[in-house]
Design an enzyme around this catalytic site. Structure first.
Site, PDB file in Angstrom:
ATOM      1  N   HIS A  32       0.888  -1.131   0.017  1.00 22.84           N
ATOM      2  CA  HIS A  32       0.050  -0.170   0.105  1.00 22.84           C
ATOM      3  C   HIS A  32       0.891   1.297  -0.060  1.00 22.84           C
ATOM      4  O   HIS A  32       1.530   1.720   0.927  1.00 22.84           O
ATOM      5  CB  HIS A  32      -0.872  -0.001   1.200  1.00 22.84           C
ATOM      6  CG  HIS A  32      -2.083   1.017   1.215  1.00 22.84           C
ATOM      7  ND1 HIS A  32      -3.294   0.801   1.515  1.00 22.84           N
ATOM      8  CD2 HIS A  32      -1.964   2.186   0.930  1.00 22.84           C
ATOM      9  CE1 HIS A  32      -3.973   2.033   1.542  1.00 22.84           C
ATOM     10  NE2 HIS A  32      -3.403   2.754   0.981  1.00 22.84           N
ATOM     11  N   HIS A  34       1.061   5.142  -2.449  1.00 16.46           N
ATOM     12  CA  HIS A  34       0.565   5.985  -3.694  1.00 16.46           C
ATOM     13  C   HIS A  34       1.778   6.503  -4.178  1.00 16.46           C
ATOM     14  O   HIS A  34       2.627   7.179  -3.689  1.00 16.46           O
ATOM     15  CB  HIS A  34      -0.170   6.864  -2.881  1.00 16.46           C
ATOM     16  CG  HIS A  34      -1.689   6.333  -2.386  1.00 16.46           C
ATOM     17  ND1 HIS A  34      -2.946   6.301  -2.939  1.00 16.46           N
ATOM     18  CD2 HIS A  34      -1.717   5.968  -1.135  1.00 16.46           C
ATOM     19  CE1 HIS A  34      -3.716   5.920  -2.147  1.00 16.46           C
ATOM     20  NE2 HIS A  34      -3.109   5.410  -1.068  1.00 16.46           N
ATOM     21  N   ASP A  69       1.409   9.202  -6.083  1.00 18.55           N
ATOM     22  CA  ASP A  69       1.409  10.527  -6.150  1.00 18.55           C
ATOM     23  C   ASP A  69       1.495  10.876  -4.669  1.00 18.55           C
ATOM     24  O   ASP A  69       1.623  11.992  -4.330  1.00 18.55           O
ATOM     25  CB  ASP A  69       0.204  11.132  -6.447  1.00 18.55           C
ATOM     26  CG  ASP A  69      -1.166  10.498  -5.959  1.00 18.55           C
ATOM     27  OD1 ASP A  69      -0.963   9.286  -5.674  1.00 18.55           O
ATOM     28  OD2 ASP A  69      -2.115  10.875  -6.090  1.00 18.55           O
ATOM     29  N   GLY A 106      -9.656   8.071  -1.666  1.00 22.74           N
ATOM     30  CA  GLY A 106     -10.334   9.189  -1.373  1.00 22.74           C
ATOM     31  C   GLY A 106     -11.108   9.160  -0.110  1.00 22.74           C
ATOM     32  O   GLY A 106     -11.035   8.196   0.790  1.00 22.74           O
ATOM     33  N   HIS A 157      -9.887   0.811   0.087  1.00 25.13           N
ATOM     34  CA  HIS A 157      -9.689   1.736   1.201  1.00 25.13           C
ATOM     35  C   HIS A 157     -10.777   1.552   1.935  1.00 25.13           C
ATOM     36  O   HIS A 157     -11.809   2.065   1.755  1.00 25.13           O
ATOM     37  CB  HIS A 157      -9.350   3.076   0.975  1.00 25.13           C
ATOM     38  CG  HIS A 157      -7.871   3.383   0.419  1.00 25.13           C
ATOM     39  ND1 HIS A 157      -7.441   3.125  -0.794  1.00 25.13           N
ATOM     40  CD2 HIS A 157      -6.684   4.088   1.152  1.00 25.13           C
ATOM     41  CE1 HIS A 157      -6.176   3.575  -0.903  1.00 25.13           C
ATOM     42  NE2 HIS A 157      -6.046   4.157   0.168  1.00 25.13           N
ATOM     43  N   GLU A 202     -10.533   3.260   7.414  1.00 27.34           N
ATOM     44  CA  GLU A 202      -9.464   4.185   8.108  1.00 27.34           C
ATOM     45  C   GLU A 202     -10.161   5.248   8.659  1.00 27.34           C
ATOM     46  O   GLU A 202     -10.023   5.542   9.700  1.00 27.34           O
ATOM     47  CB  GLU A 202      -8.791   4.824   6.692  1.00 27.34           C
ATOM     48  CG  GLU A 202      -7.619   5.705   6.867  1.00 27.34           C
ATOM     49  CD  GLU A 202      -7.206   6.341   5.701  1.00 27.34           C
ATOM     50  OE1 GLU A 202      -7.869   6.175   4.621  1.00 27.34           O
ATOM     51  OE2 GLU A 202      -6.154   6.798   5.510  1.00 27.34           O
ATOM     52  N   ASP A 208       1.688   4.026   3.002  1.00 22.45           N
ATOM     53  CA  ASP A 208       0.838   4.742   2.476  1.00 22.45           C
ATOM     54  C   ASP A 208       1.115   6.049   1.640  1.00 22.45           C
ATOM     55  O   ASP A 208       1.494   5.861  -0.005  1.00 22.45           O
ATOM     56  CB  ASP A 208       0.031   5.261   3.564  1.00 22.45           C
ATOM     57  CG  ASP A 208      -1.563   5.737   2.936  1.00 22.45           C
ATOM     58  OD1 ASP A 208      -1.734   5.318   1.961  1.00 22.45           O
ATOM     59  OD2 ASP A 208      -2.285   6.242   3.860  1.00 22.45           O
TER      60      ASP A 208
HETATM   61  O1  LIG Z   1      -4.954   7.120   3.141  1.00 22.09           O
HETATM   62  C1  LIG Z   1      -5.608   7.493   1.892  1.00 22.09           C
HETATM   63  N1  LIG Z   1      -6.964   7.244   2.282  1.00 22.09           N
HETATM   64  C2  LIG Z   1      -7.417   7.475   1.164  1.00 22.09           C
HETATM   65  N2  LIG Z   1      -7.334   8.109  -0.005  1.00 22.09           N
HETATM   66  C3  LIG Z   1      -5.970   8.157  -0.010  1.00 22.09           C
HETATM   67  C4  LIG Z   1      -4.961   7.970   0.932  1.00 22.09           C
HETATM   68  N3  LIG Z   1      -3.909   8.432   0.651  1.00 22.09           N
HETATM   69  C5  LIG Z   1      -3.946   8.844  -0.548  1.00 22.09           C
HETATM   70  N4  LIG Z   1      -5.225   8.866  -1.111  1.00 22.09           N
HETATM   71  C6  LIG Z   1      -5.807   9.337  -2.373  1.00 22.09           C
HETATM   72  C7  LIG Z   1      -5.033  10.605  -2.813  1.00 22.09           C
HETATM   73  C8  LIG Z   1      -4.398  10.038  -4.061  1.00 22.09           C
HETATM   74  O2  LIG Z   1      -4.392  11.387  -4.993  1.00 22.09           O
HETATM   75  C9  LIG Z   1      -5.332   9.051  -4.591  1.00 22.09           C
HETATM   76  C10 LIG Z   1      -4.519   8.059  -5.669  1.00 22.09           C
HETATM   77  O3  LIG Z   1      -3.220   7.676  -5.213  1.00 22.09           O
HETATM   78  O4  LIG Z   1      -5.399   8.311  -3.275  1.00 22.09           O
HETATM   79 ZN   LIG Z   2      -3.798   4.742   0.962  1.00 21.50          ZN
END
Ligand SMILES: O=c1[nH]cnc2c1ncn2[C@H]1C[C@H](O)[C@@H](CO)O1
Ligand SMILES: [Zn+2]
Length: 392
Positions: A37, A39, A41, A199, A226, A229, A318
């Site tokens: 896990h 991201h 970006d 998101g 997701h 959380e 993350d």
């Molecule tokens: O921890 C998270 N929870 C929900 N959404 C998240 C988390 N970390 C990043 N994101 C979102 C923001 C990014 O732009 C998107 C795609 O990677 O996923």
């Molecule tokens: Zn995430």
């Protein structure tokens, strides 16, 4: 039962503790690690964000000096709210709108993970967020895949073997999940290993995207969601029982269905029991949880209890930029907090490898040929230390 006398007779008395004491940060860095896990970006180098912004004329960065920019991301993400945490992605996504930028970010991601001792990683991103510069969805996926391949090549040349696959994320507040799921299916075996939704969680239940999950199930494809959380048990329940998720992104709120009595006795609710019995992988991200308010401290983070109860817990980063973290840093926090040993780190790593979205035979080979030998080599280091040396 096998008799134990022979082993006790030959086991030296003092140095055995070398395998039982927590590993040093340096050993943790060298330990093979698996990351499920992370991201794309959320993992840019601050210097790359600054450089891409300069090249592209992106003038909305709050800081341009890489060091101050890195600190800004960490502080801005440290808000106690998932919604505010997510606002920081405007800037990283903002500079990831060309094929060249995507390739560079993907290649650097692989190099950074390889240098941190990660041997297998699934990196996620939302293709729909990278279309502002005129790229199409497929061009986005191809640019990222090319960057990953380039990163793997460069890492191998530098002596680090790493394998990376992509997870395509759909944003839960948007309405493109089915389209992204179809894209993930099209690129299956071509660099993409699965699908995810991410998101803001509150107000956007996973069942909004049921059509995407049902499509992937019909295609025998894999996905994580997701869930659990920023929002609790109903989100986890929907992700598993309505959507059929293979894994839970975070899933940390499963703790709300676990009761610990004053005498230390533990009672699992039906959902927690299901998650444990079915070996549902939890993609836990300790530092990220402290920033979004999902946990108050490492000491109180549910990972301690979940590990003791033998949930299929995995450790993840993350967002390395927003959390100022790495796999080694996450492991080091846990080693300090829970006095975890190399055996514990191996347990988390094997859990993660078992839960990856690549074929079973490849997962097994990674466990037996890469992960276990790597930990065994680290565990045996005490045998070769020079007597009287300052490191013994
Ligand atoms: O921890 C998270 N929870 C929900 N959404 C998240 C988390 N970390 C990043 N994101 C979102 C923001 C990014 O732009 C998107 C795609 O990677 O996923
Ligand atoms: Zn995430």
């Amino acid at each position: 039962m096998t008799p134990t006398t022979a082993t006790t007779a030959t086991t030296p008395t003092t140095p055995t503790t070398a395998t039982e004491t927590p590993p040093s940060p340096e050993q943790t860095l060298r330990a093979p690690k698996v990351l499920l896990h992370d991201h794309l970006d959320g993992g840019l180098r601050p210097a790359t964000v600054a450089e891409l912004a300069r090249e592209q004329g992106y003038d909305r960065l709050p800081e341009t000096d890489p060091e101050r920019l890195g600190a800004w991301f960490r502080e801005a993400a440290d808000s106690g709210s998932l919604e505010r945490y997510l606002e920081t992605f405007t800037h990283t996504v903002g500079v990831m709108q060309t094929a060249a930028a995507l390739r560079r970010v993907a290649a650097e991601c692989v190099l950074d993970l390889a240098a941190d001792g990660v041997v297998y990683a699934e990196i996620r991103y939302a293709p729909e967020q990278h279309l502002q510069g005129g790229l199409g969805l497929e061009e986005v996926v191809e640019a990222v895949n090319e960057g990953f391949r380039e990163g793997m090549r460069l890492a191998a040349a530098a002596g680090h073997r790493i394998r990376v696959g992509a997870l395509l994320t759909a944003m839960r507040h948007a309405a493109r999940a089915l389209e992204i799921a179809e894209l993930a299916n099209r690129y299956r075996d071509l660099g993409v290993v699965g699908f995810d939704i991410a998101g803001a969680e509150a107000g956007f239940p996973p069942t909004r995207h049921l059509d995407a999950f049902e499509f992937l199930k019909r295609e025998n494809n894999h996905f994580t969601i997701h869930a659990g959380e920023a929002f609790g048990l109903p989100s986890i329940w929907q992700a598993l029982q309505w959507c059929g998720a293979d894994r839970l992104g975070h899933g940390v709120r499963i703790i709300d269905d676990i009761e610990v009595g004053a005498d230390g006795s533990v009672t699992l609710g039906r959902l927690a029991a299901y998650v444990r019995d079915k070996r549902i992988p939890l993609e836990l991200c300790p530092t990220s949880n402290l920033q979004t308010g999902a946990a108050d401290s490492y000491e109180e983070h549910p990972i301690g209890l979940l590990r003791r109860l033998h949930f299929r817990a995995t450790v993840n980063t993350d967002n390395r930029l927003m959390s100022g973290t790495s796999m080694s840093a996450e492991f080091t926090h846990l080693v300090r907090t829970f006095r975890y040993t190399l055996a514990d780190l191996q347990w988390f790593t094997v859990n993660a490898m078992k839960s990856a979205f690549i074929p079973f035979d490849e997962r097994l080979a990674m466990i037996n040929e890469v992960i276990k030998p790597g930990y065994a080599a680290l565990r045996s280091e005490w045998l070769f230390r020079q007597k009287g040396s300052s490191t013994s």
